[in-house]
Enzyme design. Sequence first.
Site, PDB file in Angstrom:
ATOM      1  CG  HIS A   1      -1.808  -7.922   2.452  1.00 46.84           C
ATOM      2  ND1 HIS A   1      -2.912  -8.334   1.735  1.00 46.84           N
ATOM      3  CD2 HIS A   1      -1.365  -9.027   3.102  1.00 46.84           C
ATOM      4  CE1 HIS A   1      -3.131  -9.618   1.930  1.00 46.84           C
ATOM      5  NE2 HIS A   1      -2.208 -10.077   2.759  1.00 46.84           N
TER       6      HIS A   1
ATOM      7  CE  LYS B   1      -0.630 -11.050  -1.007  1.00 46.61           C
ATOM      8  NZ  LYS B   1      -0.051 -10.545   0.171  1.00 46.61           N
TER       9      LYS B   1
ATOM     10  CG  ASP C   1      13.058  -5.921 -18.877  1.00 44.66           C
ATOM     11  OD1 ASP C   1      13.914  -5.547 -18.057  1.00 44.66           O
ATOM     12  OD2 ASP C   1      13.239  -6.825 -19.697  1.00 44.66           O
TER      13      ASP C   1
ATOM     14  CG  HIS D   1      -3.848 -17.035   0.294  1.00 42.45           C
ATOM     15  ND1 HIS D   1      -3.032 -16.206  -0.459  1.00 42.45           N
ATOM     16  CD2 HIS D   1      -3.708 -16.626   1.572  1.00 42.45           C
ATOM     17  CE1 HIS D   1      -2.418 -15.349   0.337  1.00 42.45           C
ATOM     18  NE2 HIS D   1      -2.809 -15.573   1.577  1.00 42.45           N
TER      19      HIS D   1
ATOM     20  CE  LYS E   1      -4.874 -12.507  -0.579  1.00 46.49           C
ATOM     21  NZ  LYS E   1      -5.314 -13.328   0.462  1.00 46.49           N
TER      22      LYS E   1
ATOM     23  CG  ASP F   1     -23.175  -7.124 -13.582  1.00 48.48           C
ATOM     24  OD1 ASP F   1     -23.892  -7.792 -12.818  1.00 48.48           O
ATOM     25  OD2 ASP F   1     -23.270  -5.887 -13.711  1.00 48.48           O
TER      26      ASP F   1
END
Length: 518
Positions: A166, A168, A173, A410, A412, A417
């Site tokens: 999952h 991404k 470079d 969508h 996440k 704190d």
Amino acid sequence: MSNYWGAVVGSLGLLLGGCAGLPENTGRLESYQLADTEDTRLGRVSAAGLAADVSGFQLLDSGIDAFVARVALAREAEQSIDAQYYLLHDDMTGHLFLDELVKAAERGVRVRLLVDDMGLEGRDESVAALAALTNFEVRIFNPFGRHLGRLSQFITRFGSVTRRMHNKLFIVDGQAVVLGGRNIGNEYFEADPALAFGDLDVVGFGPIATDAARSFDAYWNHDLAYPVARLVDSPLDALAARRFRHYSSEYIEQHAHDYAYYFDALRNSWLTQQLNAGSLSLVWGQARLVSDDPDKLVTDRRQTELHLSRELEPYFLELEKSLLIFSPYFVPGREGVEFLEALVERGVRVRVLTNSLASTDVPVVHVGYARYRRELLRAGVELYEMNRQVRAPAKREGWNFTGSSKASLHAKSFVLDGEKVFIGSLNMDPRSLVENSEVGVVLEVPEIAQEMLEWFEHDIDRVAFRVSLEQGSFGSERLRWDGWSGDQPVVFDVEPYTSVWQRLGVGLLRVLPIDSQL
């Protein structure tokens, strides 16, 4: 009787499994991030933080900005591009993304593209054509067998093909990286009129990019990463490459009118302009890349030393004041409920933004959240659910849902704190924590933490419903959703904007023990 049926299912699994057998993935060449990229243009941007061992960051909360950033970095590439994604759609943004990778390869940049096989069904010819290009390598992660239907493999290889990559990452470079919640597809970049995801990425320069490149290499060289030539029957030759380039160019040309604002954004890229002017606006600070070991997908689920969650655990245990969770698929489970309850008991304010039943793109996951909703509220956890009818920008300069018929969360992320932020691919559910592999970054950058908190405080009532428990007659409890419809406050006593059939379906599924697969 149970032994009999077990034998039947086992025999069927062996029969079908043999048909679905994958070729041996041996003898493939290992490759790694390129060294000595400090003198590249992006390397000179990263150099600003090297002395203090810090990385520079900028949030990418607007979908268009997030796409433009990837394109701008690809155009800046001088030596390498490494792209790792769970989904890469066959749509406009998918074609534009690949077009930039191909152009980079044509000017001599080494391109490595690693894609999970979940979204590649029926696309072997295109994948093979990409792999036939000079300077362009493609590997498919945890592939399905090519000579048997996928549905049967979900049965015969359950527990194997159900565990997905999952992650991404987009690394250029070895000096710049984009990571966060977005796959490559129209709905992730404000280009789908039917669905707009409110998502969050971050672009980082410096040591964080080097760490991301190491994580990419671990997956690229893993036994589950199959070079295309080992897997597909389609030819990897110059003719296939030319056909793909022609098809992709025609696709972009035919749909260009509908995406004119995208081309305007690409021509006027803020990132390119800032790079050209030497005035890239970054916030610098300490950061730590956290990533699942790819062996997680082939080992016992109890080997938690391979899990990203072990690296995140200390940050949660150190909480003193507040925890803000953004998670589109929020399935806390019994253990998670008890942990959040313990946080509240010791004075930590816990707030969660997740999808409502109406806004989620995976309704079955709502079941694993709804079964714990009342208990979380009783414990003092504050719950917010996305309003699918958002029409105005959900952030003054980003998270823009304008023009879409359905808004869905969508992103996440966690804000800890008010000082640290996690941004990545990790949902707060068993599938992310135990089944799939994930990656993210913990930013010890108070400026970014405060920016996200300020957005929440300013806009949450306009983009989400506040869920609460209301005392009814005779001591009963009922859920209440408070939110806004346009300029008018609204109150619901059932799941907002849902039908009785949707609610009935969720109610029936709640009796099933399916949390581990959500």
